[in-house]
Design a protein around this motif. Structure first.
Motif, PDB file in Angstrom:
ATOM      1  N   LEU A  21       0.528  -0.890   0.078  1.00  0.00           N
ATOM      2  CA  LEU A  21       0.232  -0.185  -0.146  1.00  0.00           C
ATOM      3  C   LEU A  21       0.963   1.142  -0.022  1.00  0.00           C
ATOM      4  O   LEU A  21       0.391   2.157  -0.111  1.00  0.00           O
ATOM      5  CB  LEU A  21      -1.168  -0.201   1.284  1.00  0.00           C
ATOM      6  N   HIS A  22       2.019   1.317   0.318  1.00  0.00           N
ATOM      7  CA  HIS A  22       2.964   1.982   0.084  1.00  0.00           C
ATOM      8  C   HIS A  22       2.647   3.484  -0.698  1.00  0.00           C
ATOM      9  O   HIS A  22       3.303   4.507  -1.134  1.00  0.00           O
ATOM     10  CB  HIS A  22       4.203   1.896   0.440  1.00  0.00           C
ATOM     11  N   ASP A  23       2.423   2.757  -1.992  1.00  0.00           N
ATOM     12  CA  ASP A  23       2.115   3.680  -3.790  1.00  0.00           C
ATOM     13  C   ASP A  23       1.211   3.979  -3.825  1.00  0.00           C
ATOM     14  O   ASP A  23       1.046   4.674  -4.799  1.00  0.00           O
ATOM     15  CB  ASP A  23       3.901   3.188  -4.475  1.00  0.00           C
ATOM     16  N   VAL A  24       0.073   3.779  -2.963  1.00  0.00           N
ATOM     17  CA  VAL A  24      -1.402   3.920  -4.305  1.00  0.00           C
ATOM     18  C   VAL A  24      -1.728   5.484  -3.474  1.00  0.00           C
ATOM     19  O   VAL A  24      -1.885   5.245  -5.535  1.00  0.00           O
ATOM     20  CB  VAL A  24      -2.157   2.875  -3.139  1.00  0.00           C
ATOM     21  N   GLY A  25      -1.216   6.592  -3.369  1.00  0.00           N
ATOM     22  CA  GLY A  25      -1.364   7.640  -3.524  1.00  0.00           C
ATOM     23  C   GLY A  25      -1.114   8.040  -4.488  1.00  0.00           C
ATOM     24  O   GLY A  25      -1.355   9.323  -4.669  1.00  0.00           O
ATOM     25  N   LEU A  26       0.209   7.545  -5.240  1.00  0.00           N
ATOM     26  CA  LEU A  26       0.973   8.465  -6.296  1.00  0.00           C
ATOM     27  C   LEU A  26       0.150   7.920  -7.782  1.00  0.00           C
ATOM     28  O   LEU A  26       0.441   8.296  -8.339  1.00  0.00           O
ATOM     29  CB  LEU A  26       2.283   7.242  -6.616  1.00  0.00           C
ATOM     30  N   SER A  27      -1.291   6.628  -7.576  1.00  0.00           N
ATOM     31  CA  SER A  27      -2.085   7.056  -8.651  1.00  0.00           C
ATOM     32  C   SER A  27      -2.880   7.957  -8.985  1.00  0.00           C
ATOM     33  O   SER A  27      -3.410   8.525 -10.051  1.00  0.00           O
ATOM     34  CB  SER A  27      -2.975   5.545  -9.186  1.00  0.00           C
ATOM     35  N   GLN A  28      -3.367   8.641  -7.490  1.00  0.00           N
ATOM     36  CA  GLN A  28      -4.809  10.002  -7.858  1.00  0.00           C
ATOM     37  C   GLN A  28      -3.786  10.592  -6.862  1.00  0.00           C
ATOM     38  O   GLN A  28      -4.737  10.843  -5.559  1.00  0.00           O
ATOM     39  CB  GLN A  28      -5.696   9.541  -7.740  1.00  0.00           C
ATOM     40  N   PRO A  29      -2.759  11.715  -7.618  1.00  0.00           N
ATOM     41  CA  PRO A  29      -1.951  12.743  -6.087  1.00  0.00           C
ATOM     42  C   PRO A  29      -3.639  13.865  -6.289  1.00  0.00           C
ATOM     43  O   PRO A  29      -4.512  14.116  -6.857  1.00  0.00           O
ATOM     44  CB  PRO A  29      -0.753  13.546  -7.310  1.00  0.00           C
ATOM     45  N   THR A  30      -3.267  14.224  -4.689  1.00  0.00           N
ATOM     46  CA  THR A  30      -4.311  15.453  -4.187  1.00  0.00           C
ATOM     47  C   THR A  30      -3.526  16.404  -3.877  1.00  0.00           C
ATOM     48  O   THR A  30      -2.505  15.919  -3.527  1.00  0.00           O
ATOM     49  CB  THR A  30      -4.632  14.742  -3.204  1.00  0.00           C
ATOM     50  N   PRO A  31      -3.419  17.186  -4.438  1.00  0.00           N
ATOM     51  CA  PRO A  31      -3.382  18.854  -4.637  1.00  0.00           C
ATOM     52  C   PRO A  31      -3.104  18.961  -2.798  1.00  0.00           C
ATOM     53  O   PRO A  31      -4.280  18.901  -2.061  1.00  0.00           O
ATOM     54  CB  PRO A  31      -4.311  19.988  -4.201  1.00  0.00           C
ATOM     55  N   GLY A  32      -1.642  19.970  -2.125  1.00  0.00           N
ATOM     56  CA  GLY A  32      -1.636  19.777  -0.640  1.00  0.00           C
ATOM     57  C   GLY A  32      -1.641  18.858   0.840  1.00  0.00           C
ATOM     58  O   GLY A  32      -1.557  18.820   1.454  1.00  0.00           O
TER      59      GLY A  32
ATOM     60  N   CYS B  85       0.365  14.541   0.971  1.00  0.00           N
ATOM     61  CA  CYS B  85       1.480  13.635   0.234  1.00  0.00           C
ATOM     62  C   CYS B  85       0.369  12.919  -0.078  1.00  0.00           C
ATOM     63  O   CYS B  85      -0.691  11.990   0.906  1.00  0.00           O
ATOM     64  CB  CYS B  85       1.822  13.437   2.068  1.00  0.00           C
ATOM     65  N   PHE B  86       1.432  11.985  -1.130  1.00  0.00           N
ATOM     66  CA  PHE B  86       0.357  10.899  -1.039  1.00  0.00           C
ATOM     67  C   PHE B  86       0.662   9.494  -0.272  1.00  0.00           C
ATOM     68  O   PHE B  86      -0.316   8.567   0.037  1.00  0.00           O
ATOM     69  CB  PHE B  86       1.057  10.287  -2.566  1.00  0.00           C
ATOM     70  N   THR B  87       1.666   9.621   0.646  1.00  0.00           N
ATOM     71  CA  THR B  87       1.871   8.499   1.497  1.00  0.00           C
ATOM     72  C   THR B  87       0.581   8.503   2.644  1.00  0.00           C
ATOM     73  O   THR B  87      -0.003   7.393   3.436  1.00  0.00           O
ATOM     74  CB  THR B  87       2.692   8.065   2.596  1.00  0.00           C
ATOM     75  N   GLY B  88      -0.374   9.831   3.144  1.00  0.00           N
ATOM     76  CA  GLY B  88      -1.459   9.242   3.309  1.00  0.00           C
ATOM     77  C   GLY B  88      -2.519   8.573   3.259  1.00  0.00           C
ATOM     78  O   GLY B  88      -3.082   8.173   3.452  1.00  0.00           O
ATOM     79  N   ARG B  89      -2.951   8.655   1.931  1.00  0.00           N
ATOM     80  CA  ARG B  89      -3.881   7.673   0.670  1.00  0.00           C
ATOM     81  C   ARG B  89      -3.394   6.545   1.627  1.00  0.00           C
ATOM     82  O   ARG B  89      -4.229   5.114   1.835  1.00  0.00           O
ATOM     83  CB  ARG B  89      -3.730   7.698  -0.650  1.00  0.00           C
ATOM     84  N   GLY B  90      -2.175   5.949   1.302  1.00  0.00           N
ATOM     85  CA  GLY B  90      -2.096   4.488   1.817  1.00  0.00           C
ATOM     86  C   GLY B  90      -1.873   4.032   2.878  1.00  0.00           C
ATOM     87  O   GLY B  90      -2.660   2.932   3.767  1.00  0.00           O
TER      88      GLY B  90
END
Length: 173
Positions: free
Chosen positions: A38-49, A51-56
């Motif tokens: 799950l460490h990089d799942v947030g990179l698939s849909q970046p959210t302005p402001g 960090c992608f790590t928060g999604r994981g």
């Protein structure tokens, strides 16, 4: 996520476990597996402001709540959150975060690859092929750095040219 990014997650887990073993550190391989997947799942849909790590980290809580005890849930979410912290130590990121970062950095940048037997690294790269992950990860990283100005991805992109480093990794051997 794409097959190249999924394969990166598998290699991150394998390399993180191997580096922990080499260092003589006992690590919960199951928790590292969850974090690696799950460490990089947030990179698939970046959210302005954000960090992608928060999604994981959010996904760990969402998917594993009730399956993991509170301490393991927190450690796994924290490992994902910390895995891109420059200069991360075991004290700051916990052993889980440290070896998640180490496995990912070995995979995308070749860092500490010399610490593992070449045939071990080669087998992992054969089992979970790169298939262009270097270009894909670099593209996703640059987009993340643009979306989250002054975030860790932005800092690593600006000062370490992380996306270029991933393109020039010595892996597979």
């Amino acid at each position: 996520s794409s097959t190249p990014m999924l394969n990166h997650s598998w290699r991150t887990w394998v390399f993180g476990c191997a580096l922990a073993e080499r260092d003589g550190t006992e690590i919960d391989r199951d928790l590292l597996f969850i974090a690696a997947m799950l460490h990089d799942v947030g990179l698939s849909q970046p959210t302005p402001g954000r960090c992608f790590t928060g999604r994981g980290a959010d996904l760990v809580v969402e998917l594993a709540a009730g399956e993991l005890n509170d301490a393991d849930l927190a450690a796994t979410a924290s490992a994902i959150t910390h895995h891109i912290t420059p200069g991360l130590t075991k004290k700051e990121g916990g052993e889980l975060g440290y070896y998640l970062q180490a496995g990912s950095a070995l995979d995308l940048g070749g860092l500490r690859a010399i610490r593992l037997p070449v045939d071990y690294v080669s087998r992992a790269c054969d089992q979970w092929p790169f298939d262009g992950v270097n270009v894909e990860a670099g593209t996703r990283w640059r987009k993340e750095a643009q979306m989250v100005r002054h975030g860790r991805a932005h800092v690593l992109q600006r000062w370490a040219r992380f996306s270029a480093m991933s393109r020039f990794t010595p892996l597979p051997p």
